[in-house]
Design an enzyme around this catalytic site. Sequence first.
Site, short mmCIF file in Angstrom:
data_model
loop_
_atom_site.label_atom_id
_atom_site.label_comp_id
_atom_site.label_asym_id
_atom_site.label_seq_id
_atom_site.Cartn_x
_atom_site.Cartn_y
_atom_site.Cartn_z
N GLN A 11 1.09 -0.94 0.21
CA GLN A 11 -0.42 0.22 0.16
C GLN A 11 0.69 1.51 -0.14
OE1 GLN A 11 -2.87 -0.15 2.96
NE2 GLN A 11 -3.71 1.39 2.64
N SER A 92 4.43 -6.13 3.17
CA SER A 92 3.28 -5.74 3.91
C SER A 92 1.72 -6.76 2.59
CB SER A 92 3.16 -4.24 3.65
OG SER A 92 1.44 -4.31 4.37
N LEU A 93 1.24 -5.66 2.09
CA LEU A 93 0.00 -6.37 1.31
C LEU A 93 0.55 -6.91 0.23
CD1 LEU A 93 -1.45 -5.67 -1.42
CD2 LEU A 93 -2.21 -6.85 -0.48
N ARG A 117 -9.41 -7.34 4.77
CA ARG A 117 -8.38 -7.89 5.46
C ARG A 117 -8.20 -5.79 5.60
NH1 ARG A 117 -2.58 -6.06 4.26
NH2 ARG A 117 -1.09 -6.58 5.76
N HIS A 201 1.47 -2.02 11.24
CA HIS A 201 2.29 -2.75 11.06
C HIS A 201 2.62 -2.11 13.20
CE1 HIS A 201 3.03 -5.04 7.85
NE2 HIS A 201 3.35 -3.82 7.32
N GLN A 251 1.56 -10.59 10.36
CA GLN A 251 1.87 -9.10 10.06
C GLN A 251 1.44 -8.12 9.98
OE1 GLN A 251 0.29 -8.55 6.02
NE2 GLN A 251 2.60 -9.00 4.95
#
Length: 408
Positions: A11, A92-93, A117, A201, A251
């Site tokens: 993202q 991440s994503l 999510r 995070h 995560q």
Amino acid sequence: MERVAFLFPGQGSQYVGMSKDIVNHYSIAKEVFEEAKDVLGMNLQTLCDEGPSEELTKTKNAQLALLTTSIAYFRVIEYELGLNPHMLAGHSLGEFSALTCSGVLTFSDALKLVRTRGELMQQETEQNIGAMTAVSKLSAQTVEQCIEQMTDGNGTVSIACYNAEKELVLTGHSYEVKRVAEKCAQEGGNVTPLKVSGPFHHQLMTKASEQFGDHLKSYSFQKFKIPVLSNVTGLPHVEDLDELKLNLVSQMIKPVRWVESMEYIFNKGVTTTIELGPRTVLKNLIKRIEPSIKSFSFDKRNDRDELMMKFSSTNKQQSAIHFITQCMTAAITTPNYNWDSNEYEKGVIQPYRKLQQMQQQWTQQKELLDEEQLKKAFILLQQILKTKKVSREEQSNILNHFDREVVN
């Protein structure tokens, strides 16, 4: 030998117009967006191409748009070049994009998971209590000291991403992040508040991560076809799919260990990375983490053209070398019906040695085997079969199994 890793952005990489070029040039990319539309009931292609930016930037939309764009890029590069990556990694994503391309998740399931999510994360960010800020020119140790000094280690601020040696991201409560960022600036760091909607995070996302974990239980994962690196550990996910699910939950509240992931792929011999998604964030990070690795972004036309030229040639070279190997194999395995030792030496042994020399020479060189050299290999095989007094019918059967397109 070229060893390739595919990287998938997270993202923040999204931008209005990000899918237009790839969809206009490749019908297989358009099919990915059509598939997403059937699953989600929303037109992501229009959102990606036309925006508005405020809608595309929303967490619940940005994550779906990035996943779909990355899968579209993957399908294109897979179809056009037939590349078999040695490893996959997503930031991440982007880890969900990597898992989809590895076969662990179907694209349909990935879309549904990422939608949930994104919605859960969006709900948490609507409280407007968190923020993220990028910090460069300072080591992780210095940034951690700034956090400790300004917060007394109370957990209100932490490092969200270890992106490069001196490129990190702060996350946490808005006011505290601002205070830590100011301290980092005093220490000589460059600080840039990020245009994201929440403290990703970080422990502030605990509720969302727990709810996502409950949702994950209803999904079935498949075995890895290609290793995928974990953001949480910086190492490949293990085959235990239950542990994989736990890592995907963790995560959301733990830092992205991108430096460790990239160092791992370098130590495993990866020579080239290709970023499959919008912008060049991960390509640029590679240049700073390990400059010896060649890095490309499939989002950039020049990079795309170079990749097409580079790996189309590589595949053709491999096919040509395989052709010579086929000639050698046929020369050895075909029965001999000529017992004249002089004729055998001249018509079988010597031509076979020439084939060996060609194989060794062109396996070691990067130049592409040209048509004349491949025809020469084919003629040498014909000479060997003729000398062995193989019947015309048998010769024809043997030669017809070859990929004649290589020499045509």
